[in-house]
Design an enzyme around this catalytic site. Structure first.
Site, PDB file in Angstrom:
ATOM      1  N   ALA A 132      37.748  49.070  -5.078  1.00  0.00           N
ATOM      2  CA  ALA A 132      36.606  48.343  -5.649  1.00  0.00           C
ATOM      3  C   ALA A 132      36.918  47.886  -7.065  1.00  0.00           C
ATOM      4  CB  ALA A 132      35.377  49.239  -5.644  1.00  0.00           C
ATOM      5  N   ARG A 145      28.343  26.767   4.422  1.00  0.00           N
ATOM      6  CA  ARG A 145      28.613  25.382   4.021  1.00  0.00           C
ATOM      7  C   ARG A 145      29.664  24.734   4.917  1.00  0.00           C
ATOM      8  NH1 ARG A 145      30.116  25.701  -1.963  1.00  0.00           N
ATOM      9  NH2 ARG A 145      30.508  23.492  -1.539  1.00  0.00           N
ATOM     10  N   ASN A 151      36.578  43.834   6.566  1.00  0.00           N
ATOM     11  CA  ASN A 151      35.329  44.184   5.890  1.00  0.00           C
ATOM     12  C   ASN A 151      35.435  43.767   4.430  1.00  0.00           C
ATOM     13  OD1 ASN A 151      32.701  45.972   6.149  1.00  0.00           O
ATOM     14  ND2 ASN A 151      33.624  46.335   4.154  1.00  0.00           N
ATOM     15  N   ARG A 198       0.810  -1.220   0.000  1.00  0.00           N
ATOM     16  CA  ARG A 198       0.000   0.000   0.000  1.00  0.00           C
ATOM     17  C   ARG A 198       0.846   1.274   0.000  1.00  0.00           C
ATOM     18  NH1 ARG A 198      -3.834  -1.131   4.900  1.00  0.00           N
ATOM     19  NH2 ARG A 198      -2.324  -2.779   5.318  1.00  0.00           N
ATOM     20  N   LYS A 211      32.426  28.562   2.593  1.00  0.00           N
ATOM     21  CA  LYS A 211      32.776  27.150   2.602  1.00  0.00           C
ATOM     22  C   LYS A 211      34.205  26.999   3.075  1.00  0.00           C
ATOM     23  CE  LYS A 211      35.064  24.913   0.034  1.00  0.00           C
ATOM     24  NZ  LYS A 211      35.918  24.363  -1.015  1.00  0.00           N
ATOM     25  N   SER A 231      34.209  46.699  -3.054  1.00  0.00           N
ATOM     26  CA  SER A 231      33.169  45.882  -3.676  1.00  0.00           C
ATOM     27  C   SER A 231      33.631  45.266  -4.987  1.00  0.00           C
ATOM     28  CB  SER A 231      31.939  46.747  -3.953  1.00  0.00           C
ATOM     29  OG  SER A 231      31.420  47.206  -2.733  1.00  0.00           O
TER      30      SER A 231
END
Ligand code: UD1
Ligand code: CA
Length: 475
Positions: free
Chosen positions: A442, A352, A396, A37, A370, A424
């Site tokens: 950046a 991770r 940072n 079933r 990770k 960035s």
């Protein structure tokens, strides 16, 4: 007959103790059925509850009783079941044709230590707890057989427990039962204890002249009563504990019941759950004081949460420790990581395996880490990948920064020392080291080590072409 007394602590640290016949206990788990079933190629007992096979849950409860022997009867999908159950000390017994629950137990007689009391559990009744089973053992002081019975809301399909006055007289299977017998509310859970000195004789008397043409384990009861043996019954207070899994709907019901049980235990310890119906604990979850968990979180493996930890909605956390005061914001996945105190992670972060976050680290949205260690007070707030990285404290990392740790063949390491500021959209092409207090402008692609305390930039200078016009559409 000699009585023995054993006692131990159960999960809630309550002392449980019980008397038994004085013979060692063997436990047999029946797991040879196909489970038609379920409509699945997988053997029924390997379907998962809280991420583990049904059979594994039954084995856990069996082991808590410290039996001298633990046998599993396998038949349908026997190789798959054996391969999935690799823990030590299990003995497998083959039942090549599934001719019924009584036939399954008959297959074990040669493997059982002669004289041992035998407790029969079903591989498809996974919520049974050791402290519900323990009182059954005490009944063997007077009885030859003890049944675990219950009163389900709907008894359809279950074997009915017949009584003459107070005394159990027989079990009749639903398919063999008369209308009056079907009106009986007390049902057999499938869990039965048979005193060792009566086992061989009682099993020897089983026949298959019944509605299903099977050798029913349940017929042991009638034969025992006919021989003048007393049959005891222990009634389970909570029928949900002995609910069987025969189809997907029952599996989901058992999962819900398990979820509620785990949630109740957490709340009893003082954890605030926004909705106990929307948390899944598929392993061990340890929590300190004043922990709050929002809806739809899943905990797998071993997870430890320190005092005042807050977990936002829709987080999946596996094999991780999160120290006091940290906050995991919604939609975050954490797998095999160690997270310090007063850290914030997420929303939408992916932490991770091999990640270690120091105290007060900030990990923001769409950040993946990770195999990396981030020192105290470092921040990676937006859209970054940090892999195979050793990062100091007070660093940072600007938005969109990527550690390029993989050249298609090998992985290499990035080292970022204390106090570094990375502008960035920087790519750090590993192996590379950024020394203490350096600043990276950046938009840089960093392929060489960066010296301490200075500004390093690697990008073409911005120029403006005056003598330029927009391309025109070709005809
Ligand atoms: C059984 C009981 C019924 C009880 C119910 C509780 C019998 C005859 N009936 O019915 O009284 O109310 O459980 O859930 O015992 N199995 C084998 N080999 C076999 C047949 C079954 O190993 O030849 C195993 C199955 O894998 C399963 C368990 O025994 O784990 C129970 O078998 P199942 O066919 O589901 O019994 P029920 O009809 O539910
Ligand atoms: Ca069943």
């Amino acid at each position: 007959m000699s009585f023995a007394c054993r006692h131990k602590l159960d999960y809630n640290n309550r002392l449980i103790f019980f008397y038994y016949s004085g013979m060692p206990l063997s436990i047999v788990i029946l797991a040879a059925g196909q489970g038609k079933r379920m409509k699945s190629a997988r053997p029924k007992v390997l379907h998962t509850l809280a991420g583990r096979p049904l059979l594994a849950h039954v084995i856990d409860s069996a082991r808590a009783l410290e039996p001298a022997q633990l046998l599993v009867v396998v038949g349908h999908g026997a190789d798959a079941v054996r391969a999935a159950m690799t823990d030590n000390g299990l003995e497998f017994v083959a039942q090549r044709e599934q001719l019924g629950t009584g036939h399954a137990l008959q297959q074990c007689v040669a493997a059982l230590e002669p004289g041992n009391d035998v407790l029969v559990l079903f591989g498809d009744v996974p919520l049974i707890r050791a402290d519900t089973l323990a009182p059954m053992l005490g009944t063997l002081a007077d009885a030859a057989v003890c049944l675990l019975t219950f009163a389900p809301d709907d008894p359809t399909g279950y074997g009915r427990v017949l009584r003459a006055g107070e005394q159990v007289s027989a079990i009749v299977e639903h398919k063999d039962a008369s209308v009056e017998q079907r009106a009986v509310g007390e049902c057999f859970s499938g869990i039965m204890l048979i005193r060792g000195d009566r086992l061989a004789s009682l099993l020897g008397q089983l026949g298959n002249d019944n509605a299903q043409g099977e050798y029913y384990l349940t017929d042991v009861v009638g034969h025992a009563v006919a021989a003048g043996d007393a049959v005891a019954a222990v009634v389970v207070a909570d029928p949900a504990e002995v609910a069987g899994v025969n189809d997907q709907a029952q599996l989901a019901a058992v999962e819900a019941r398990y979820r509620a049980r785990r949630a109740a235990a957490l709340m009893a310890q003082g954890v605030k759950l926004c909705d106990p119906a929307r948390i899944d604990i598929r392993g061990e979850l340890a929590a300190g004081r004043d922990v709050e968990i929002d809806v739809n979180c899943v905990f797998e493996g071993k997870v430890a949460l320190g005092d005042n930890v807050r977990i936002g909605a829709n987080c999946v956390i596996r094999n991780a420790s999160i120290a006091a005061g940290s906050e995991i914001k919604p939609m975050t996945s954490i797998d095999e990581a160690v997270i310090g105190r007063d850290v914030t992670v997420g929303p939408f972060a992916r932490i991770r395996p091999g990640t270690e976050l120091g105290d007060r680290v900030r990990i923001g949205n769409f950040v993946e880490t990770k195999q990396s260690r981030l020192g105290e007070d470092s921040k990676v707030n937006h859209l970054s990948y940090i892999g195979d990285t050793e990062m100091g404290s007070g660093v940072n990392i600007g938005a969109g920064t990527i550690t390029c740790n993989y050249d298609g063949v090998n992985k290499s390491k990035t080292v970022i020392e204390d106090g570094v500021f990375v502008g960035s959209d920087t790519q750090l092409v590993a192996p590379v080291r950024v020394a203490r207090d350096a600043t990276i402008g950046a938009g840089s692609t960093i392929t060489k080590n960066v010296p301490a305390g200075k500004l390093s930039v690697s990008r073409a200078k911005q120029v403006t072409i005056d003598n330029w016009s927009k391309p025109a559409r070709k005809r």
